[in-house]
Write a protein that holds these residues in place. Sequence first.
Motif, PDB file in Angstrom:
ATOM      1  N   HIS A  35       0.819  -1.223   0.000  1.00  0.00           N
ATOM      2  CA  HIS A  35       0.000   0.000   0.000  1.00  0.00           C
ATOM      3  C   HIS A  35       0.848   1.266   0.000  1.00  0.00           C
ATOM      4  O   HIS A  35       0.298   2.356  -0.083  1.00  0.00           O
ATOM      5  N   HIS A  36       2.153   1.146   0.136  1.00  0.00           N
ATOM      6  CA  HIS A  36       2.999   2.334   0.233  1.00  0.00           C
ATOM      7  C   HIS A  36       2.774   3.232  -0.977  1.00  0.00           C
ATOM      8  O   HIS A  36       2.771   2.775  -2.119  1.00  0.00           O
ATOM      9  N   GLY A  37       2.578   4.506  -0.708  1.00  0.00           N
ATOM     10  CA  GLY A  37       2.267   5.478  -1.753  1.00  0.00           C
ATOM     11  C   GLY A  37       3.240   5.457  -2.914  1.00  0.00           C
ATOM     12  O   GLY A  37       2.846   5.582  -4.063  1.00  0.00           O
ATOM     13  N   GLU A  38       4.520   5.290  -2.627  1.00  0.00           N
ATOM     14  CA  GLU A  38       5.527   5.301  -3.688  1.00  0.00           C
ATOM     15  C   GLU A  38       5.349   4.118  -4.636  1.00  0.00           C
ATOM     16  O   GLU A  38       5.471   4.270  -5.856  1.00  0.00           O
ATOM     17  N   PRO A  71      -3.734  -6.274  -5.169  1.00  0.00           N
ATOM     18  CA  PRO A  71      -4.833  -5.727  -4.375  1.00  0.00           C
ATOM     19  C   PRO A  71      -4.608  -4.264  -4.020  1.00  0.00           C
ATOM     20  O   PRO A  71      -5.516  -3.576  -3.587  1.00  0.00           O
ATOM     21  N   PHE A  72      -3.411  -3.773  -4.219  1.00  0.00           N
ATOM     22  CA  PHE A  72      -3.059  -2.427  -3.782  1.00  0.00           C
ATOM     23  C   PHE A  72      -3.244  -1.370  -4.866  1.00  0.00           C
ATOM     24  O   PHE A  72      -3.171  -0.183  -4.591  1.00  0.00           O
ATOM     25  N   GLU A  76      -9.800   1.964 -10.291  1.00  0.00           N
ATOM     26  CA  GLU A  76      -9.818   3.377 -10.673  1.00  0.00           C
ATOM     27  C   GLU A  76      -8.412   3.862 -11.032  1.00  0.00           C
ATOM     28  O   GLU A  76      -8.230   4.610 -11.994  1.00  0.00           O
ATOM     29  N   ASP A  77      -7.406   3.450 -10.241  1.00  0.00           N
ATOM     30  CA  ASP A  77      -6.016   3.811 -10.548  1.00  0.00           C
ATOM     31  C   ASP A  77      -5.582   3.226 -11.885  1.00  0.00           C
ATOM     32  O   ASP A  77      -4.904   3.886 -12.674  1.00  0.00           O
ATOM     33  N   LEU A  78      -5.957   1.973 -12.131  1.00  0.00           N
ATOM     34  CA  LEU A  78      -5.602   1.335 -13.401  1.00  0.00           C
ATOM     35  C   LEU A  78      -6.244   2.080 -14.572  1.00  0.00           C
ATOM     36  O   LEU A  78      -5.567   2.406 -15.553  1.00  0.00           O
ATOM     37  N   CYS A 115      -9.479  -8.514  -3.531  1.00  0.00           N
ATOM     38  CA  CYS A 115      -9.840  -8.078  -4.889  1.00  0.00           C
ATOM     39  C   CYS A 115      -8.558  -7.646  -5.604  1.00  0.00           C
ATOM     40  O   CYS A 115      -8.174  -6.490  -5.588  1.00  0.00           O
ATOM     41  N   PHE A 116      -7.871  -8.609  -6.195  1.00  0.00           N
ATOM     42  CA  PHE A 116      -6.558  -8.296  -6.751  1.00  0.00           C
ATOM     43  C   PHE A 116      -6.529  -8.218  -8.271  1.00  0.00           C
ATOM     44  O   PHE A 116      -5.783  -7.448  -8.834  1.00  0.00           O
ATOM     45  N   LEU A 117      -7.325  -9.004  -8.971  1.00  0.00           N
ATOM     46  CA  LEU A 117      -7.251  -9.017 -10.429  1.00  0.00           C
ATOM     47  C   LEU A 117      -8.218  -7.998 -11.024  1.00  0.00           C
ATOM     48  O   LEU A 117      -9.391  -7.977 -10.685  1.00  0.00           O
ATOM     49  N   LYS A 118      -7.674  -7.155 -11.897  1.00  0.00           N
ATOM     50  CA  LYS A 118      -8.484  -6.185 -12.624  1.00  0.00           C
ATOM     51  C   LYS A 118      -8.112  -6.277 -14.104  1.00  0.00           C
ATOM     52  O   LYS A 118      -6.940  -6.462 -14.434  1.00  0.00           O
ATOM     53  N   THR A 119      -9.109  -6.168 -14.977  1.00  0.00           N
ATOM     54  CA  THR A 119      -8.832  -6.125 -16.406  1.00  0.00           C
ATOM     55  C   THR A 119      -9.632  -4.989 -17.032  1.00  0.00           C
ATOM     56  O   THR A 119     -10.745  -4.682 -16.594  1.00  0.00           O
TER      57      THR A 119
END
Length: 125
Positions: A35-38, A71-72, A76-78, A115-119
């Motif tokens: 989860h680290h911001g960097e 999961p991190f 939305e980020d993707l 919830c780790f996999l996103k496509t």
Amino acid sequence: AVQYLEQKVKDLENNFDDQKFDMIIIDPPSFCKSHHGEQVFNAKRLYEKLVRNSCKILNKNSILFITANSPFLSKEDLIDSVRRGISCAKRVGVVVNEDGADADFPVHLALPDSCFLKTVTVWVD
């Protein structure tokens, strides 16, 4: 005809000698392992770069399929990274599908990190 190519991110920019593709699948190893911001910031930048460089070798009216397995990194980020990469490549894209893991990898309501996999599937003009 199907052509399978495996490229490192840094080699994607200048390795194709005017080749163009009708579909590109971006399925990298997990860029974001905490989860680290960097790490999240760096993962977003790498996805943006992958999409931008892929758009340079993608024909008009083609498909770009992107996966993220962390999961991190949120969906939305993707999608934001995909949007930025397409925009930086001066292309137009339309999200035609967003998805995640199938029923064999259920998301536990009490464990949002499950919830780790996103496509994301994008039609690129």
